[in-house]
Design a protein around this motif. Sequence first.
Motif, PDB file in Angstrom:
ATOM      1  N   VAL A 157       3.184  -5.035  -1.039  1.00 25.51           N
ATOM      2  CA  VAL A 157       1.835  -5.395  -1.490  1.00 25.51           C
ATOM      3  C   VAL A 157       0.797  -4.751  -0.584  1.00 25.51           C
ATOM      4  O   VAL A 157      -0.212  -4.204  -1.047  1.00 25.51           O
ATOM      5  CB  VAL A 157       1.665  -6.926  -1.524  1.00 25.51           C
ATOM      6  CG1 VAL A 157       0.229  -7.295  -1.886  1.00 25.51           C
ATOM      7  CG2 VAL A 157       2.636  -7.562  -2.519  1.00 25.51           C
ATOM      8  N   ARG A 158       1.036  -4.791   0.738  1.00 24.95           N
ATOM      9  CA  ARG A 158       0.108  -4.182   1.683  1.00 24.95           C
ATOM     10  C   ARG A 158      -0.020  -2.676   1.435  1.00 24.95           C
ATOM     11  O   ARG A 158      -1.130  -2.118   1.449  1.00 24.95           O
ATOM     12  CB  ARG A 158       0.583  -4.428   3.116  1.00 24.95           C
ATOM     13  CG  ARG A 158      -0.406  -3.923   4.174  1.00 24.95           C
ATOM     14  CD  ARG A 158       0.256  -3.882   5.549  1.00 24.95           C
ATOM     15  NE  ARG A 158       0.784  -5.160   5.954  1.00 24.95           N
ATOM     16  CZ  ARG A 158       0.046  -6.122   6.535  1.00 24.95           C
ATOM     17  NH1 ARG A 158      -1.236  -5.922   6.760  1.00 24.95           N
ATOM     18  NH2 ARG A 158       0.617  -7.261   6.892  1.00 24.95           N
ATOM     19  N   ALA A 159       1.120  -1.999   1.227  1.00 20.99           N
ATOM     20  CA  ALA A 159       1.083  -0.551   0.995  1.00 20.99           C
ATOM     21  C   ALA A 159       0.275  -0.214  -0.249  1.00 20.99           C
ATOM     22  O   ALA A 159      -0.485   0.766  -0.269  1.00 20.99           O
ATOM     23  CB  ALA A 159       2.508  -0.005   0.871  1.00 20.99           C
ATOM     24  N   CYS A 160       0.419  -1.023  -1.297  1.00 22.93           N
ATOM     25  CA  CYS A 160      -0.330  -0.776  -2.531  1.00 22.93           C
ATOM     26  C   CYS A 160      -1.827  -1.019  -2.316  1.00 22.93           C
ATOM     27  O   CYS A 160      -2.665  -0.270  -2.826  1.00 22.93           O
ATOM     28  CB  CYS A 160       0.206  -1.660  -3.653  1.00 22.93           C
ATOM     29  SG  CYS A 160       1.870  -1.209  -4.186  1.00 22.93           S
ATOM     30  N   ALA A 161      -2.158  -2.067  -1.569  1.00 28.85           N
ATOM     31  CA  ALA A 161      -3.574  -2.332  -1.272  1.00 28.85           C
ATOM     32  C   ALA A 161      -4.166  -1.205  -0.433  1.00 28.85           C
ATOM     33  O   ALA A 161      -5.303  -0.777  -0.662  1.00 28.85           O
ATOM     34  CB  ALA A 161      -3.709  -3.668  -0.552  1.00 28.85           C
ATOM     35  N   ASP A 162      -3.390  -0.713   0.529  1.00 30.38           N
ATOM     36  CA  ASP A 162      -3.879   0.376   1.378  1.00 30.38           C
ATOM     37  C   ASP A 162      -4.130   1.655   0.577  1.00 30.38           C
ATOM     38  O   ASP A 162      -4.972   2.478   0.961  1.00 30.38           O
ATOM     39  CB  ASP A 162      -2.882   0.664   2.502  1.00 30.38           C
ATOM     40  CG  ASP A 162      -2.837  -0.441   3.559  1.00 30.38           C
ATOM     41  OD1 ASP A 162      -3.751  -1.291   3.558  1.00 30.38           O
ATOM     42  OD2 ASP A 162      -1.894  -0.453   4.365  1.00 30.38           O
ATOM     43  N   GLN A 163      -3.394   1.828  -0.532  1.00 32.99           N
ATOM     44  CA  GLN A 163      -3.592   2.994  -1.389  1.00 32.99           C
ATOM     45  C   GLN A 163      -4.704   2.782  -2.418  1.00 32.99           C
ATOM     46  O   GLN A 163      -4.911   3.633  -3.283  1.00 32.99           O
ATOM     47  CB  GLN A 163      -2.286   3.324  -2.115  1.00 32.99           C
ATOM     48  CG  GLN A 163      -1.173   3.773  -1.190  1.00 32.99           C
ATOM     49  CD  GLN A 163       0.131   3.943  -1.954  1.00 32.99           C
ATOM     50  OE1 GLN A 163       0.275   4.873  -2.743  1.00 32.99           O
ATOM     51  NE2 GLN A 163       1.082   3.045  -1.733  1.00 32.99           N
ATOM     52  N   LYS A 164      -5.384   1.647  -2.314  1.00 31.62           N
ATOM     53  CA  LYS A 164      -6.506   1.317  -3.199  1.00 31.62           C
ATOM     54  C   LYS A 164      -6.066   1.141  -4.651  1.00 31.62           C
ATOM     55  O   LYS A 164      -6.847   1.398  -5.586  1.00 31.62           O
ATOM     56  CB  LYS A 164      -7.616   2.367  -3.119  1.00 31.62           C
ATOM     57  CG  LYS A 164      -8.105   2.655  -1.703  1.00 31.62           C
ATOM     58  CD  LYS A 164      -8.629   1.397  -1.013  1.00 31.62           C
ATOM     59  CE  LYS A 164      -9.161   1.700   0.376  1.00 31.62           C
ATOM     60  NZ  LYS A 164      -9.581   0.478   1.116  1.00 31.62           N
ATOM     61  N   LEU A 165      -4.816   0.713  -4.847  1.00 27.95           N
ATOM     62  CA  LEU A 165      -4.401   0.360  -6.193  1.00 27.95           C
ATOM     63  C   LEU A 165      -5.107  -0.923  -6.610  1.00 27.95           C
ATOM     64  O   LEU A 165      -5.512  -1.733  -5.769  1.00 27.95           O
ATOM     65  CB  LEU A 165      -2.888   0.168  -6.265  1.00 27.95           C
ATOM     66  CG  LEU A 165      -2.025   1.378  -5.907  1.00 27.95           C
ATOM     67  CD1 LEU A 165      -0.549   1.053  -6.111  1.00 27.95           C
ATOM     68  CD2 LEU A 165      -2.402   2.600  -6.730  1.00 27.95           C
ATOM     69  N   ALA A 166      -5.227  -1.132  -7.918  1.00 18.67           N
ATOM     70  CA  ALA A 166      -5.935  -2.314  -8.416  1.00 18.67           C
ATOM     71  C   ALA A 166      -5.022  -3.516  -8.587  1.00 18.67           C
ATOM     72  O   ALA A 166      -5.472  -4.656  -8.456  1.00 18.67           O
ATOM     73  CB  ALA A 166      -6.609  -1.991  -9.754  1.00 18.67           C
ATOM     74  N   THR A 167      -3.730  -3.254  -8.877  1.00 22.38           N
ATOM     75  CA  THR A 167      -2.857  -4.357  -9.279  1.00 22.38           C
ATOM     76  C   THR A 167      -1.451  -4.174  -8.729  1.00 22.38           C
ATOM     77  O   THR A 167      -0.891  -3.073  -8.768  1.00 22.38           O
ATOM     78  CB  THR A 167      -2.767  -4.451 -10.817  1.00 22.38           C
ATOM     79  OG1 THR A 167      -4.091  -4.563 -11.358  1.00 22.38           O
ATOM     80  CG2 THR A 167      -1.938  -5.640 -11.255  1.00 22.38           C
ATOM     81  N   PHE A 168      -0.882  -5.263  -8.221  1.00 20.41           N
ATOM     82  CA  PHE A 168       0.540  -5.351  -7.915  1.00 20.41           C
ATOM     83  C   PHE A 168       1.128  -6.277  -8.962  1.00 20.41           C
ATOM     84  O   PHE A 168       0.843  -7.470  -8.996  1.00 20.41           O
ATOM     85  CB  PHE A 168       0.776  -5.912  -6.508  1.00 20.41           C
ATOM     86  CG  PHE A 168       2.207  -5.863  -6.053  1.00 20.41           C
ATOM     87  CD1 PHE A 168       2.683  -4.800  -5.297  1.00 20.41           C
ATOM     88  CD2 PHE A 168       3.092  -6.891  -6.374  1.00 20.41           C
ATOM     89  CE1 PHE A 168       4.002  -4.754  -4.869  1.00 20.41           C
ATOM     90  CE2 PHE A 168       4.412  -6.862  -5.948  1.00 20.41           C
ATOM     91  CZ  PHE A 168       4.865  -5.781  -5.196  1.00 20.41           C
ATOM     92  N   ASP A 169       1.951  -5.712  -9.843  1.00 18.15           N
ATOM     93  CA  ASP A 169       2.492  -6.437 -10.997  1.00 18.15           C
ATOM     94  C   ASP A 169       3.906  -6.913 -10.674  1.00 18.15           C
ATOM     95  O   ASP A 169       4.803  -6.107 -10.436  1.00 18.15           O
ATOM     96  CB  ASP A 169       2.500  -5.504 -12.209  1.00 18.15           C
ATOM     97  CG  ASP A 169       2.851  -6.199 -13.505  1.00 18.15           C
ATOM     98  OD1 ASP A 169       3.317  -7.347 -13.471  1.00 18.15           O
ATOM     99  OD2 ASP A 169       2.676  -5.565 -14.570  1.00 18.15           O
TER     100      ASP A 169
END
Length: 340
Positions: free
Chosen positions: A287-299
Motif C-alpha cells: 500500500v505504501r509503495a502504491c501511495a508513493d507512486q501517486k496511484l489513486a487506488t489500492f484495490d
Amino acid sequence: MPELYAPGELTTELVDGWRELAEEDPGASWFATPDWVLAWWETLGRRGPAEIAFWRAADGTVEAVAPLHRTTLRLHPRLPVTVRCLTPLGSGPGAADHGTFACRPERRAELRAWLGESARRETLWLPDLDPGAADLLPAGARRVAGQSCPRVGLTDGFDALGSKQFRSDLRRYGRKLAAAGVTFRWVPPGEAGTELLPAIVRLHRLRRDALGKGTTFDADRLPLHQLLVSRGGPGGGPAFLVAEHEGAVIGGLYGFLWRDTFAYYQIGWDPSWAPLRLGTAIIAEAVRACADQKLATFDFLRGTEPYKYRFDATDREDTTWLAPHGPGGSLLTLKHRLKG
C-alpha cells in the motif's frame, strides 16, 4: 453488427486497438484488457468454443469489444449435472474480478442489444460484474449474487490511512522485521525474474496449508500468471511487493498495476514468520509503495477480511447476473433462488 473472431484469429491491429480502448474507458478494469483475456484463453480457456465481437469505426478504430465463450456450470458440487451457458472470456472462480466489456459510450446501446440477442439463444452468465456495467445488462437479466470488493483511496498518502494505533502497530512490526534482517522491495511490471512467481505460489500454498484452506492460485494456474508476467511492461501488468531475508524470498504480494490502480490478487509468505506479523507488513509495504507512486487506488478485489478495513478500505460491490434460456437456464434460476 459486430465483426466476430476466434481468439487465435486476432491481428496485432485488433489487439492493440482493444488495449487502447480499455485504456480510454474509465469503467474498464485490468481484467477487460486483451493482456488478461488472451493469456487466460491461451492457458486455461480452450475447453469450449469462444468468439470475440468487435465494433469498429469506419477508420478501423476499435469502439467496443465483447469476448465470450461457451462453458458449463455445475448445478451442485456433489452432482454431475451441468448447464451450458455463454460467459465472458477470462471470468469465473479464481479468474477475473470487476468483469465488464470495454466500450465507448456511443456503442453501449449496441453492445447491450447484441448481448440481449445472445441471451435469446442461450443462457448468459455474467459473474462479478463491475457496477459500471449495469447499463450493458440485457433485458431479463437477474441479479443472483453480490460480492463486496474493498478498496483504499490513496490521494492523501499512506500516513493518512487507518487509526493512530494501527499506524503505530505497523511501525513496530517494521522495526522488528528490520532488526531480524528482513527487507522489502517493489518490483514493477516487466521487471520480475522467472523465479519470483513460482516462489510466491509456493509460499502461498504453505500459508493456505497452515490455515487448512484450499486455493485456486496453484501450479495449475502458474502458466497463466507466468504468461502475464512475461507480457508486462511500463504500460502496466503484474507487479510485486517482495520480502527477503538473507537473499531468499520469504514472502510476496502479487497483483496488477494498470492506470492509477493496483489490484491486489494474491499473497504468500512463510508461516514461520507469523510471530513478526510478516503478512500484515507485506500488505502495508505494498500500500505504501502504491501511495508513493501517486496511484489513486489500492484495490483489495473480492473478500471482506477484517484487516482490509484497518487500511480504511470502503466497499464496492461486484454483482453476478443470469439471463436464463431454456430448461438449463430455469434450473440455474431455481438453484440461485434456493441459495437466496
